[in-house]
Motif scaffolding. Structure first.
Motif, short mmCIF file in Angstrom:
data_model
loop_
_atom_site.label_atom_id
_atom_site.label_comp_id
_atom_site.label_asym_id
_atom_site.label_seq_id
_atom_site.Cartn_x
_atom_site.Cartn_y
_atom_site.Cartn_z
N GLY A 213 0.79 -1.22 0.00
CA GLY A 213 0.00 0.00 0.00
C GLY A 213 0.83 1.28 0.00
N SER A 214 2.13 1.15 0.29
CA SER A 214 2.99 2.34 0.29
C SER A 214 3.49 2.63 -1.12
N LYS A 215 3.89 3.86 -1.35
CA LYS A 215 4.50 4.24 -2.62
C LYS A 215 5.93 3.71 -2.62
N ALA A 216 6.31 3.04 -3.68
CA ALA A 216 7.67 2.49 -3.77
C ALA A 216 8.67 3.64 -3.89
N ALA B 144 27.69 -9.07 3.30
CA ALA B 144 27.50 -7.66 3.70
C ALA B 144 27.61 -6.75 2.49
N SER B 145 26.66 -5.87 2.38
CA SER B 145 26.47 -4.83 1.35
C SER B 145 25.83 -5.36 0.07
N LEU B 146 25.73 -6.69 -0.11
CA LEU B 146 24.98 -7.21 -1.25
C LEU B 146 23.48 -7.14 -0.93
N LEU B 147 22.64 -7.43 -1.92
CA LEU B 147 21.20 -7.29 -1.76
C LEU B 147 20.57 -8.62 -1.37
N SER B 148 19.66 -8.56 -0.42
CA SER B 148 18.94 -9.73 0.06
C SER B 148 17.95 -10.20 -1.00
N ARG B 149 17.83 -11.52 -1.15
CA ARG B 149 16.88 -12.06 -2.13
C ARG B 149 15.47 -11.65 -1.74
N SER B 150 14.86 -10.86 -2.61
CA SER B 150 13.54 -10.31 -2.34
C SER B 150 12.77 -10.13 -3.64
N VAL B 151 11.47 -10.05 -3.51
CA VAL B 151 10.60 -9.70 -4.64
C VAL B 151 9.67 -8.62 -4.14
N VAL B 152 9.57 -7.54 -4.92
CA VAL B 152 8.64 -6.45 -4.64
C VAL B 152 7.82 -6.24 -5.91
N VAL B 153 6.50 -6.26 -5.78
CA VAL B 153 5.62 -6.09 -6.93
C VAL B 153 4.86 -4.77 -6.76
N LEU B 154 4.83 -4.00 -7.86
CA LEU B 154 4.18 -2.69 -7.85
C LEU B 154 3.05 -2.65 -8.88
N ASN B 155 2.00 -1.93 -8.54
CA ASN B 155 0.93 -1.74 -9.52
C ASN B 155 1.28 -0.58 -10.46
#
Length: 168
Positions: free
Chosen positions: A21-24, A127-138
């Motif tokens: 619900g937040s703005k990316a 450290a400093s690399l990106l965590s495996r994640s998925v973010v979906v935006l409308n």
């Protein structure tokens, strides 16, 4: 700070993913041709952010392959595969694998994406690399789905991410 594991050992990220619900947060990342791409460039499209430590690992490479396959069938949707890998390594991987349906973007310049999305590892061997994640935006740039994979060597839940698009 979020806690995940790497082969069963606890490691931490800078914080928590943006809330549904937040703005990316906007970002500027580097494309394979070294030009810049910002979230605003994808305005009006649904966006899947497939985020991972390095395309040079099996699980990360598989996530790019899987989203590349799935993205071919998605309307008005772009899949952005984001890591801190150099754009040259990303381009080499895509060329070797025939990846054409996703865009590779790099956070190598200043790491601001990992900080703004609070998913950079703050300790441990990654450290400093990106965590495996998925973010979906409308289409409005609002977060409609997030997943921070709890065990870094595991793949994300592709089905849940794609179902979030169908429900949007």
């Amino acid at each position: 700070m979020a806690t995940v594991t790497l082969k069963g050992n606890e490691i931490h990220t800078l914080g928590n993913l943006p809330e549904n619900g937040s703005k990316a947060p906007n970002f500027t990342l580097t494309k394979n041709d070294l030009s810049s791409a910002s979230l605003s460039d994808y305005s009006g499209k649904r966006v899947v952010l497939n985020i991972f430590p390095s395309v040079d690992t099996g699980t990360c490479a598989q996530s790019v392959r899987q989203f590349n396959q799935e993205a071919a069938e998605l309307e008005n949707t772009v899949v952005l595969c984001i890591s801190k890998d150099l754009p040259f390594a990303q381009a080499r991987f895509c060329g070797a694998e025939g990846i054409k349906n996703v865009e590779m973007l790099s956070d190598f310049r200043d790491g601001s994406f990992g900080k703004d999305y609070a998913l950079a590892f703050s300790d441990g061997p990654l450290a400093s690399l990106l965590s495996r994640s998925v973010v979906v935006l409308n289409e409005s740039g609002e977060v409609i789905y997030t997943e921070q994979v709890t065990e870094t060597v595991d793949e994300p839940n592709y089905k849940a991410a794609l179902e979030a698009l169908a429900d949007a």
